[in-house]
Design a protein around this motif. Structure first.
Motif, PDB file in Angstrom:
ATOM      1  N   SER A  31     -11.758 103.244  30.341  1.00  0.00           N
ATOM      2  CA  SER A  31     -13.075 103.051  30.941  1.00  0.00           C
ATOM      3  C   SER A  31     -13.347 101.579  31.213  1.00  0.00           C
ATOM      4  N   GLY A  49     -11.640 100.134  27.304  1.00  0.00           N
ATOM      5  CA  GLY A  49     -11.921 100.804  26.042  1.00  0.00           C
ATOM      6  C   GLY A  49     -13.135 101.691  26.179  1.00  0.00           C
ATOM      7  N   THR A  50     -13.422 102.427  25.150  1.00  0.00           N
ATOM      8  CA  THR A  50     -14.549 103.361  25.191  1.00  0.00           C
ATOM      9  C   THR A  50     -15.844 102.743  24.671  1.00  0.00           C
ATOM     10  N   ASP A  51     -15.754 101.576  24.025  1.00  0.00           N
ATOM     11  CA  ASP A  51     -16.935 100.914  23.464  1.00  0.00           C
ATOM     12  C   ASP A  51     -17.124  99.571  24.167  1.00  0.00           C
ATOM     13  N   ASP A  52     -18.230  99.446  24.921  1.00  0.00           N
ATOM     14  CA  ASP A  52     -18.485  98.214  25.661  1.00  0.00           C
ATOM     15  C   ASP A  52     -18.567  96.989  24.758  1.00  0.00           C
ATOM     16  N   ARG A  53     -18.987  97.184  23.505  1.00  0.00           N
ATOM     17  CA  ARG A  53     -19.172  96.031  22.612  1.00  0.00           C
ATOM     18  C   ARG A  53     -17.927  95.750  21.774  1.00  0.00           C
ATOM     19  N   ASP A  54     -16.891  96.552  21.916  1.00  0.00           N
ATOM     20  CA  ASP A  54     -15.651  96.335  21.166  1.00  0.00           C
ATOM     21  C   ASP A  54     -14.461  96.739  22.041  1.00  0.00           C
ATOM     22  N   PRO A  55     -14.254  96.021  23.156  1.00  0.00           N
ATOM     23  CA  PRO A  55     -13.179  96.402  24.071  1.00  0.00           C
ATOM     24  C   PRO A  55     -11.801  96.125  23.476  1.00  0.00           C
ATOM     25  N   SER A  56     -10.834  96.932  23.862  1.00  0.00           N
ATOM     26  CA  SER A  56      -9.471  96.725  23.378  1.00  0.00           C
ATOM     27  C   SER A  56      -8.798  95.568  24.109  1.00  0.00           C
ATOM     28  N   ARG A 128     -19.690 101.714  34.876  1.00  0.00           N
ATOM     29  CA  ARG A 128     -18.600 102.268  34.074  1.00  0.00           C
ATOM     30  C   ARG A 128     -17.724 103.137  34.961  1.00  0.00           C
ATOM     31  N   THR A 130     -14.455 105.817  34.467  1.00  0.00           N
ATOM     32  CA  THR A 130     -13.481 106.510  33.619  1.00  0.00           C
ATOM     33  C   THR A 130     -12.265 106.841  34.467  1.00  0.00           C
TER      34      THR A 130
END
Length: 204
Positions: A31, A49-56, A128, A130
């Motif tokens: 995403s 990543g799936t979390d905007d505040r913790d991207p991979s 966003r 996907t």
């Protein structure tokens, strides 16, 4: 130069049908999100990543001079990795991007004069997307990497099949046959996601 095939799918049903058809070649789902823009060219921070505040991971992208003709998109593109923590800082405070030590930032500063207080980077918003990544495993298109996108905006959802390739006409023929076999309606894209975002409506 980034060259992609872009085929627009009409609705969620067509997206689901093609997604199910491509399942054997599924590689990943991610995403990416959030564009930044400066001057006349698109400057984007993309978070994976799936979390905007913790991207991979994150990348900084500069795109300019886009052209789309009969479903073949050509755009000048420069991409470089960006530290995810720094990327989040830039998303929250776009002006911070001007201080990043980056070839892309230097290119934009030199070519579009957007450095310092004269023309700071500003955030136009974000969206966003996907994405399902697939690889064709057999047949004429073996090895082609496909990306099936679902992009929800406030004004509607965009569905698109993309394929980056150095041989667009051959790849387009493969995708057209694949969609015919999959039973999915489609049309050639005439605009990209960022253009839809800026227009505030779904464009063909």
């Amino acid at each position: 130069m980034e060259v992609e095939i872009k085929l627009r799918l009409p609705d969620a049903a067509a997206h689901r049908r093609l997604s199910s058809f491509l399942v054997p070649g599924l590689l990943r789902t991610d995403s990416p999100a959030r564009p930044l823009a400066a001057s006349a060219a698109a400057q984007r921070v993309r978070l994976y990543g799936t979390d905007d505040r913790d991207p991979s991971r994150a990348v900084l992208t500069h795109k300019r001079r886009p052209r789309i003709d009969a479903g073949v998109s050509r755009v000048e593109e420069v991409v470089e990795p960006l530290d995810p923590a720094l990327a989040l800082t830039c998303v929250d405070n776009p002006a911070r991007l001007g201080a990043v030590d980056s070839p892309i930032v230097r290119l934009v500063s030199d070519e579009y004069d957007v450095s310092g207080d004269k023309a700071p980077f500003v955030c136009l918003g974000g969206f966003r997307n996907t994405r399902g990544g697939y690889e064709l495993e057999e047949g004429e298109g073996q090895g082609l990497m496909l990306e099936l996108d679902e992009t929800p905006f406030d004004f509607g959802t965009n569905y698109e099949l993309e394929c980056e390739t150095a041989e667009p006409e051959q790849a387009k023929e493969v995708l057209e046959r694949l969609l015919t076999v999959a039973g999915g309606p489609y049309e050639y894209s005439r605009s990209n996601k960022f253009a839809c975002f800026m227009a505030g409506k779904l464009l063909p």
